[in-house]
Design a protein around this motif. Structure first.
Motif, PDB file in Angstrom:
ATOM      1  N   TYR A   1       1.933  30.658  42.784  1.00 58.23           N
ATOM      2  CA  TYR A   1       2.555  30.035  42.186  1.00 58.23           C
ATOM      3  C   TYR A   1       3.950  29.866  42.938  1.00 58.23           C
ATOM      4  O   TYR A   1       4.478  28.705  43.244  1.00 58.23           O
ATOM      5  CB  TYR A   1       2.862  30.223  40.820  1.00 58.23           C
ATOM      6  CG  TYR A   1       3.573  29.164  40.053  1.00 58.23           C
ATOM      7  CD1 TYR A   1       2.878  28.002  39.513  1.00 58.23           C
ATOM      8  CD2 TYR A   1       4.819  29.051  39.854  1.00 58.23           C
ATOM      9  CE1 TYR A   1       3.736  26.956  39.028  1.00 58.23           C
ATOM     10  CE2 TYR A   1       5.878  28.089  39.440  1.00 58.23           C
ATOM     11  CZ  TYR A   1       4.983  27.076  38.988  1.00 58.23           C
ATOM     12  OH  TYR A   1       5.567  26.071  38.096  1.00 58.23           O
TER      13      TYR A   1
ATOM     14  N   SER B   1       3.560  27.970  46.068  1.00 58.03           N
ATOM     15  CA  SER B   1       3.540  26.602  45.793  1.00 58.03           C
ATOM     16  C   SER B   1       5.014  25.774  45.699  1.00 58.03           C
ATOM     17  O   SER B   1       5.083  24.628  45.840  1.00 58.03           O
ATOM     18  CB  SER B   1       2.557  26.247  44.966  1.00 58.03           C
ATOM     19  OG  SER B   1       3.184  26.703  43.651  1.00 58.03           O
ATOM     20  N   ARG B   2       5.993  26.713  45.294  1.00 53.96           N
ATOM     21  CA  ARG B   2       7.245  26.390  44.812  1.00 53.96           C
ATOM     22  C   ARG B   2       8.027  26.634  46.096  1.00 53.96           C
ATOM     23  O   ARG B   2       9.330  26.652  45.945  1.00 53.96           O
ATOM     24  CB  ARG B   2       7.775  26.898  43.664  1.00 53.96           C
ATOM     25  CG  ARG B   2       7.130  26.569  42.417  1.00 53.96           C
ATOM     26  CD  ARG B   2       7.043  24.933  42.257  1.00 53.96           C
ATOM     27  NE  ARG B   2       6.252  24.719  41.224  1.00 53.96           N
ATOM     28  CZ  ARG B   2       6.260  23.402  40.763  1.00 53.96           C
ATOM     29  NH1 ARG B   2       7.293  22.402  40.788  1.00 53.96           N
ATOM     30  NH2 ARG B   2       5.408  23.008  39.642  1.00 53.96           N
TER      31      ARG B   2
ATOM     32  N   ALA C   1      10.998  31.510  41.428  1.00 55.80           N
ATOM     33  CA  ALA C   1      10.851  30.799  42.782  1.00 55.80           C
ATOM     34  C   ALA C   1      12.246  30.401  43.147  1.00 55.80           C
ATOM     35  O   ALA C   1      12.681  30.501  44.398  1.00 55.80           O
ATOM     36  CB  ALA C   1       9.773  29.619  42.765  1.00 55.80           C
ATOM     37  N   ASN C   2      12.832  29.648  42.215  1.00 55.21           N
ATOM     38  CA  ASN C   2      14.363  29.112  42.458  1.00 55.21           C
ATOM     39  C   ASN C   2      15.158  30.223  42.946  1.00 55.21           C
ATOM     40  O   ASN C   2      15.924  30.113  43.871  1.00 55.21           O
ATOM     41  CB  ASN C   2      14.737  28.360  41.561  1.00 55.21           C
ATOM     42  CG  ASN C   2      13.678  27.016  41.431  1.00 55.21           C
ATOM     43  OD1 ASN C   2      13.362  26.459  42.253  1.00 55.21           O
ATOM     44  ND2 ASN C   2      13.839  26.445  40.122  1.00 55.21           N
TER      45      ASN C   2
ATOM     46  N   GLN D   1       4.177  29.870  33.839  1.00 51.11           N
ATOM     47  CA  GLN D   1       4.849  28.716  35.034  1.00 51.11           C
ATOM     48  C   GLN D   1       6.232  28.615  34.954  1.00 51.11           C
ATOM     49  O   GLN D   1       6.969  28.483  36.002  1.00 51.11           O
ATOM     50  CB  GLN D   1       4.071  27.434  34.925  1.00 51.11           C
ATOM     51  CG  GLN D   1       2.356  27.734  35.308  1.00 51.11           C
ATOM     52  CD  GLN D   1       1.831  26.519  35.115  1.00 51.11           C
ATOM     53  OE1 GLN D   1       2.197  25.519  35.271  1.00 51.11           O
ATOM     54  NE2 GLN D   1       0.509  26.441  34.675  1.00 51.11           N
TER      55      GLN D   1
ATOM     56  N   LEU E   1       8.558  29.597  38.074  1.00 52.36           N
ATOM     57  CA  LEU E   1       9.458  28.368  38.562  1.00 52.36           C
ATOM     58  C   LEU E   1      10.834  28.886  38.857  1.00 52.36           C
ATOM     59  O   LEU E   1      11.418  28.857  39.746  1.00 52.36           O
ATOM     60  CB  LEU E   1       9.403  27.117  37.788  1.00 52.36           C
ATOM     61  CG  LEU E   1      10.188  25.920  38.285  1.00 52.36           C
ATOM     62  CD1 LEU E   1       9.746  25.722  39.692  1.00 52.36           C
ATOM     63  CD2 LEU E   1      10.043  24.737  37.409  1.00 52.36           C
TER      64      LEU E   1
END
Lengths: 442, 165
Positions: free
Chosen positions: B118, B121-122, B78-79, B71, B75
């Motif tokens: 995931y 979702s971000r 995603a960023n 995760q 994350l």
């Protein structure tokens, strides 16, 4: 009159009572029941060349027949060096005493003539200890010289059927994935060959991954999964013309694990969307798709029953891979595997009475068979990695992939009788996986 | 980063743009990712994404759930994707060899989708991320024990596009 049959072999069905049955005072017959006594001894002297051009083929044809019959594990060849009689005239009376003396219970004689590229093979089978021909009489096959191995296989199929009462499987082909290169750079291409590994022909190049080819019910087409588009998609190939087309064309939707319905008009397969893999059917002519399952679990590796009414597949809806049977139209499925471990890749036998499957338990892989209600489970093999069973056309033999362990691990094809006996490798030029056995050729 | 290296990266990216973005040509995108090693210092580079952020997450046997470590990596992915909107991604899901071929294809799809969900979702647009499964067909490590298997059970985020507008 004496008892002339002693070769009792291998389980015809797993349900047969153990230890059943030696026929006595009947026609020459291998009653295939549980338990092995000993292979039936037979002789197949070189066929008689009736034209000058037939000299080489008359020997080769007899050799292929012997390879077929002895390869079943049900028959044992009496070598030519032991023969007393030499067969030099196909129509001369058989010297039964000479064949009895070497304990050949069955005798196969034949004649070969070649005219241009036309090949004619005649043969007869004899029940030596009954002093007579096998039921069915003499037969003749005609074709091209190129097809000489097929004619030998047809002779062997005919003899096999007369003696066992079962359909043969020698005049058949296997489509598979030929493998080259190390494990982390494996090159795969579709290949097709005779069931005994002869006449290998490549159907695709190795530019993209190909997986799990499956024959149509008549053997004229092959379904397979290819990454040619970048995504796994189902392709169908006309084997004779080596022409192919993609069956599923939606961009980015992954489909795999295709199999034909028994009428050859429908494909059942898996489609993966949003991480979820379900079963669908597609009408090949119209392209119309029907969803069969809609569970959040994995549903894959579907296989039709021979009558087309049911589908067996694997699902992890219970938490681990298990086998299920449902109507071919979808709906409720009932779980049929209940043993320890995980079960996958179920395939319905052509006889309809058994399912072959892959089982994983305690870090080992097995090929096994069970009744279609899940009963009478029987594991036939055990190794680091056995998977992907396919049935011989007569439902007696299973071919599968065996991959060895470690950095130099390699996949090869093996076959095994449904009794678990006669396990042996199938000759291929390179590594090989995902075999699919054709129906008996016409 | 030297100007020359930067120029090479731009050229390779432009080469990609010759295919439409919709084509998702993975043979080219692989080149893009591995060819950009010299660009690690450039935080907008695929090389930075691959090596500093981490382009892959690993899974437990037979599972597609994301570990805490996974995760964290996703994350950061995603960023990065939110900051570098020129890039799209294909997530490739893989399984180790301890499974049947078809099941592993389905399992790879599950793992790739797990990573994709995931990212979505971000805040990463779903339209930017495709998923692909290779099942057990493309192992990274070739031994037959857990030290290799653990690296083969992976979902790898492959970047596509870039500088194409």
């Amino acid at each position: 009159m004496r008892t002339f049959l002693t070769g009792v072999l291998l389980a015809a069905t797993l349900m047969a009572p153990a230890g059943a049955v030696v026929a006595q005072n009947g026609p020459l017959r291998i009653e295939i029941t549980d338990g092995v006594i000993e292979p039936l001894p037979y002789a197949v002297p070189s066929f008689v060349p009736e034209t000058a051009a037939a000299a080489e083929l008359s020997t080769q044809i007899a050799q292929v027949i012997a390879s077929d019959l002895s390869g079943t594990g049900l028959f044992r060849e009496i070598p030519a060096s032991a023969h007393i009689s030499k067969v030099t005239d196909f129509n001369a009376p058989v010297q039964y005493a000479d064949w009895k003396a070497v304990n050949a219970q069955a005798l196969i004689t034949g004649a070969v003539s070649v005219n241009g590229n036309r090949l004619t093979v005649r043969f007869r089978g004899y029940d030596v200890f009954a002093d007579k021909e096998l039921d069915g009489g003499g037969l003749q096959f005609t074709g091209t010289t190129e097809g000489w191995r097929r004619m030998a296989h047809k002779v062997a199929d005919s003899i096999y059927t007369r003696i066992t009462g079962e359909g043969g499987y020698f005049d058949s082909r296997v489509v598979y994935v030929s493998e080259n290169g190390p494990k982390n750079d494996r090159r795969k291409r579709l290949a097709i060959m005779d069931y005994d590994g002869a006449n290998v022909q490549y159907l695709t190049n190795s530019a993209s991954i190909v997986l799990a080819p499956r024959f149509s019910p008549t053997g004229d087409r092959v379904l397979y999964t290819s990454y040619e588009s970048g995504f796994p998609q189902i392709h169908v190939m006309d084997v004779g013309q080596v022409k192919r087309r993609v069956l599923s064309t939606d961009d980015g939707i992954m489909s795999f694990a295709p199999r034909f319905s028994p009428d050859g008009r429908t494909v059942v397969y898996s489609q993966s969307q949003g991480g979820n893999t379900d079963l669908f059917t597609m009408d090949i002519a119209s392209g119309k798709r029907t969803r069969l399952t809609s569970a959040p679990s994995i549903e894959t590796a579907p296989s039709f029953s021979p009558d087309g009414s049911q589908i067996v597949f694997e699902s992890d809806r219970s938490g681990s891979q298990q086998l299920y049977v449902m109507a071919a139209t979808g709906g409720d499925a009932r779980r049929i595997s209940h043993g320890k471990g995980r079960y996958g890749t179920p395939v319905w036998s052509p006889r309809g009475d058994l399912l072959a499957f892959t089982k994983q338990n305690k870090g080992r892989f097995h090929i096994g068979v069970m009744r279609t209600d899940g009963g009478e489970e029987r594991l036939l093999t055990a190794s680091f990695l056995d998977e992907g069973p396919t049935w011989s056309p007569n439902g007696r033999v299973i071919m599968f992939t065996r991959e060895t362990q470690g950095a130099n691990g390699r996949a090869l094809l093996y076959s095994v009788d449904i009794s678990g006996r006669n396990l042996k490798p199938v000759r291929t030029p390179d590594g090989a996986s995902d075999p699919a056995w054709s129906p008996l050729q016409k | 980063m030297s100007g020359l290296t930067k120029a090479i990266l731009v050229i390779s990216a432009l080469g990609l743009s010759a295919c439409t973005n919709a084509a998702w040509d993975n043979s080219n995108t692989t080149d893009l990712n591995s060819g950009g090693a010299a660009g690690v210092a450039d935080q907008t580079s695929p090389a930075y994404f691959q090596q500093e952020i981490g382009d892959r997450v690993l899974f437990v046997v037979n599972e597609s759930g994301l570990t805490t470590e996974a995760q964290g990596i996703l994350l950061a992915q995603a960023n990065w994707l939110l900051a570098n909107t020129d890039y799209n991604a294909t997530i490739e899901g893989h399984a180790d060899e301890q499974g049947t071929r078809e099941y592993n294809l389905a399992l790879g799809a599950r793992r790739a989708n797990s990573a994709r969900e995931y990212l979505v979702s971000r805040g990463v647009a779903g339209s930017r991320i495709k998923v692909l499964t290779y099942g057990k067909e493309r192992p990274l490590e070739i031994c037959s024990d857990e030290s290799c298997y653990s690296k083969n059970r992976r979902a790898v985020t492959i970047l596509a596009g870039g500088l194409t507008g």
